[in-house]
Design a protein around this motif. Structure first.
Motif, mmCIF file in Angstrom:
data_model
loop_
_atom_site.group_PDB
_atom_site.id
_atom_site.type_symbol
_atom_site.label_atom_id
_atom_site.label_comp_id
_atom_site.label_asym_id
_atom_site.label_seq_id
_atom_site.Cartn_x
_atom_site.Cartn_y
_atom_site.Cartn_z
ATOM 1 N N UNK A 75 -2.197 8.872 2.148
ATOM 2 C CA UNK A 75 -3.657 8.758 2.109
ATOM 3 C C UNK A 75 -4.082 7.292 2.123
ATOM 4 N N UNK A 76 -3.468 6.494 1.266
ATOM 5 C CA UNK A 76 -3.847 5.079 1.180
ATOM 6 C C UNK A 76 -3.527 4.318 2.464
ATOM 7 N N UNK A 77 -2.352 4.569 3.003
ATOM 8 C CA UNK A 77 -1.926 3.840 4.201
ATOM 9 C C UNK A 77 -2.740 4.261 5.420
ATOM 10 N N UNK A 78 -2.971 5.556 5.545
ATOM 11 C CA UNK A 78 -3.758 6.053 6.677
ATOM 12 C C UNK A 78 -5.195 5.561 6.597
ATOM 13 N N UNK A 138 -16.108 6.489 9.380
ATOM 14 C CA UNK A 138 -16.465 7.904 9.218
ATOM 15 C C UNK A 138 -15.205 8.759 9.145
ATOM 16 N N UNK A 139 -14.278 8.533 10.069
ATOM 17 C CA UNK A 139 -13.026 9.290 10.062
ATOM 18 C C UNK A 139 -12.229 9.024 8.786
ATOM 19 N N UNK A 140 -12.277 7.787 8.330
ATOM 20 C CA UNK A 140 -11.569 7.425 7.101
ATOM 21 C C UNK A 140 -12.095 8.220 5.917
ATOM 22 N N UNK A 141 -13.415 8.240 5.773
ATOM 23 C CA UNK A 141 -14.014 8.933 4.630
ATOM 24 C C UNK A 141 -13.867 10.445 4.742
ATOM 25 N N UNK A 142 -13.870 10.963 5.959
ATOM 26 C CA UNK A 142 -13.650 12.402 6.147
ATOM 27 C C UNK A 142 -12.238 12.788 5.708
ATOM 28 N N UNK A 143 -11.279 11.932 6.029
ATOM 29 C CA UNK A 143 -9.894 12.178 5.623
ATOM 30 C C UNK A 143 -9.776 12.202 4.104
ATOM 31 N N UNK A 159 0.837 -1.208 0.000
ATOM 32 C CA UNK A 159 0.000 0.000 0.000
ATOM 33 C C UNK A 159 0.869 1.254 0.000
ATOM 34 N N UNK A 160 1.964 1.218 0.751
ATOM 35 C CA UNK A 160 2.870 2.370 0.804
ATOM 36 C C UNK A 160 3.512 2.645 -0.553
ATOM 37 N N UNK A 161 3.661 1.597 -1.349
ATOM 38 C CA UNK A 161 4.300 1.754 -2.662
ATOM 39 C C UNK A 161 3.361 2.347 -3.705
ATOM 40 N N UNK A 162 2.082 2.441 -3.374
ATOM 41 C CA UNK A 162 1.098 2.910 -4.358
ATOM 42 C C UNK A 162 1.429 4.303 -4.878
ATOM 43 N N UNK A 163 1.879 5.176 -3.982
ATOM 44 C CA UNK A 163 2.217 6.533 -4.398
ATOM 45 C C UNK A 163 3.363 6.556 -5.392
ATOM 46 N N UNK A 164 4.364 5.737 -5.139
ATOM 47 C CA UNK A 164 5.536 5.692 -6.022
ATOM 48 C C UNK A 164 5.135 5.253 -7.422
ATOM 49 N N UNK A 165 4.456 4.125 -7.510
ATOM 50 C CA UNK A 165 4.117 3.576 -8.821
ATOM 51 C C UNK A 165 3.093 4.438 -9.561
ATOM 52 N N UNK A 166 2.041 4.842 -8.870
ATOM 53 C CA UNK A 166 0.980 5.586 -9.559
ATOM 54 C C UNK A 166 1.436 6.973 -10.000
ATOM 55 N N UNK A 167 2.115 7.684 -9.118
ATOM 56 C CA UNK A 167 2.514 9.045 -9.484
ATOM 57 C C UNK A 167 3.624 9.058 -10.528
ATOM 58 N N UNK A 168 4.509 8.074 -10.484
ATOM 59 C CA UNK A 168 5.575 8.004 -11.495
ATOM 60 C C UNK A 168 5.001 7.669 -12.870
ATOM 61 N N UNK A 169 4.060 6.743 -12.903
ATOM 62 C CA UNK A 169 3.419 6.403 -14.179
ATOM 63 C C UNK A 169 2.594 7.583 -14.677
ATOM 64 N N UNK A 170 1.902 8.245 -13.766
ATOM 65 C CA UNK A 170 1.058 9.388 -14.144
ATOM 66 C C UNK A 170 1.887 10.501 -14.793
ATOM 67 N N UNK A 171 2.998 10.859 -14.139
ATOM 68 C CA UNK A 171 3.817 11.948 -14.672
ATOM 69 C C UNK A 171 4.479 11.541 -15.987
ATOM 70 N N UNK A 172 4.815 10.261 -16.110
ATOM 71 C CA UNK A 172 5.427 9.778 -17.352
ATOM 72 C C UNK A 172 4.450 9.915 -18.519
ATOM 73 N N UNK A 189 -15.229 6.541 -3.384
ATOM 74 C CA UNK A 189 -14.867 6.604 -4.804
ATOM 75 C C UNK A 189 -14.994 8.022 -5.352
ATOM 76 N N UNK A 190 -15.966 8.770 -4.850
ATOM 77 C CA UNK A 190 -16.151 10.153 -5.309
ATOM 78 C C UNK A 190 -14.909 10.979 -4.996
ATOM 79 N N UNK A 191 -14.474 10.909 -3.752
ATOM 80 C CA UNK A 191 -13.353 11.757 -3.341
ATOM 81 C C UNK A 191 -11.998 11.180 -3.755
ATOM 82 N N UNK A 192 -11.929 9.857 -3.915
ATOM 83 C CA UNK A 192 -10.704 9.268 -4.456
ATOM 84 C C UNK A 192 -10.546 9.683 -5.917
ATOM 85 N N UNK A 193 -11.670 9.748 -6.635
ATOM 86 C CA UNK A 193 -11.640 10.209 -8.027
ATOM 87 C C UNK A 193 -11.203 11.668 -8.089
ATOM 88 N N UNK A 194 -11.723 12.467 -7.169
ATOM 89 C CA UNK A 194 -11.328 13.877 -7.101
ATOM 90 C C UNK A 194 -9.824 13.989 -6.865
#
Length: 235
Positions: free
Chosen positions: A200-203, A213-218, A87-100, A169-174
């Motif tokens: 975000x993913x790990x928390x 509730x706290x999860x979705x508010x975050x 889960x911690x690696x999600x930021x690395x892979x997704x953001x690197x692919x996105x910027x590429x 899904x609404x706010x993850x899409x945002x």
């Protein structure tokens, strides 16, 4: 002791069946999420560029597959440690692919919005597929199926309303659309988006065990801030 275990399994089974019945009714709402974003951007004057939309979806899938080897490496660790690492690696892979993808194609507003929407939409589709796969466990009583059901119970997914999943899904899409816009305008921001995405993913993963509730508010707070920031800087 055996009777206690059997009783607990019966309770888990009942909770699973009840959660599954509710989840089926909410599946159409998941499809509504990407459609709602398309409508919102359409009426704000931004049309989808379908090639970019497809590239966004492809980018998410590439990032998912890139996590495969890492998952294989950490599979010998405990489930908790392995999950934390992946889960911690999600930021690395997704953001690197996105910027590429952005750097190799275009960083215009409509193109970037379309990439972000495609990225978010395929993630929604993945969630729907997960619900269908989980539904396949309903008739199974083997050890692996029961372990999976127990894990869902521990995460609070058997008692929480499926509506929370739609809201997420609404706010993850945002968040995904916002990250795409920010990266398109300021590519160097990827060094900040990587840890933010993983945070975000790990928390959310850890917080979901305590309070949905706290999860979705975050997720709602961060997703909204990132989307507004992205639209502000690139539009």
């Amino acid at each position: 002791m055996t009777s206690i275990i059997v009783d607990e399994r019966d309770v888990t089974e009942q909770q699973f069946d009840k959660a599954l019945k509710k989840a089926k009714y909410f599946l159409p709402l998941y499809i509504f999420v990407p459609a709602a974003f398309w409508v919102a951007f359409h009426f704000s004057g931004t049309e989808i560029e379908w090639r970019a939309y497809g590239l966004g979806a492809l980018g998410w899938l590439i990032a998912l597959f890139l996590r495969g080897p890492l998952s294989a490496i950490v599979m010998k660790l405990s489930k908790e440690k392995a999950t934390t690492i992946v889960v911690s690696s999600s930021g690395v892979f997704e953001e690197c692919v996105r910027i590429a993808i952005l750097m190799l194609t275009s960083t215009t507003y409509s193109w970037s919005v379309s990439i972000g929407q495609g990225w978010a939409a395929v993630e929604v589709l993945f969630v729907i597929l997960n619900v269908i796969i989980i539904a396949s466990l309903s008739r199974r009583t083997d050890e692996k199926a029961m372990q999976a059901k127990e894990m869902l119970k521990m995460q609070g997914n058997l008692t929480a309303s499926p509506l929370w999943g739609v809201i997420e899904r609404i706010f993850a899409s945002a968040f995904h659309i916002g990250c795409t816009l920010l990266a398109a305008k300021y590519p160097w921001l990827v060094v900040l988006l990587i840890p933010l995405h993983s945070f975000v993913n790990l928390t959310a993963l850890k917080l979901a065990k305590k309070s949905i509730v706290q999860t979705e508010l975050l997720i709602a707070a961060i997703g909204t801030i990132v989307l507004v920031a992205g639209i502000s800087v690139l539009h």
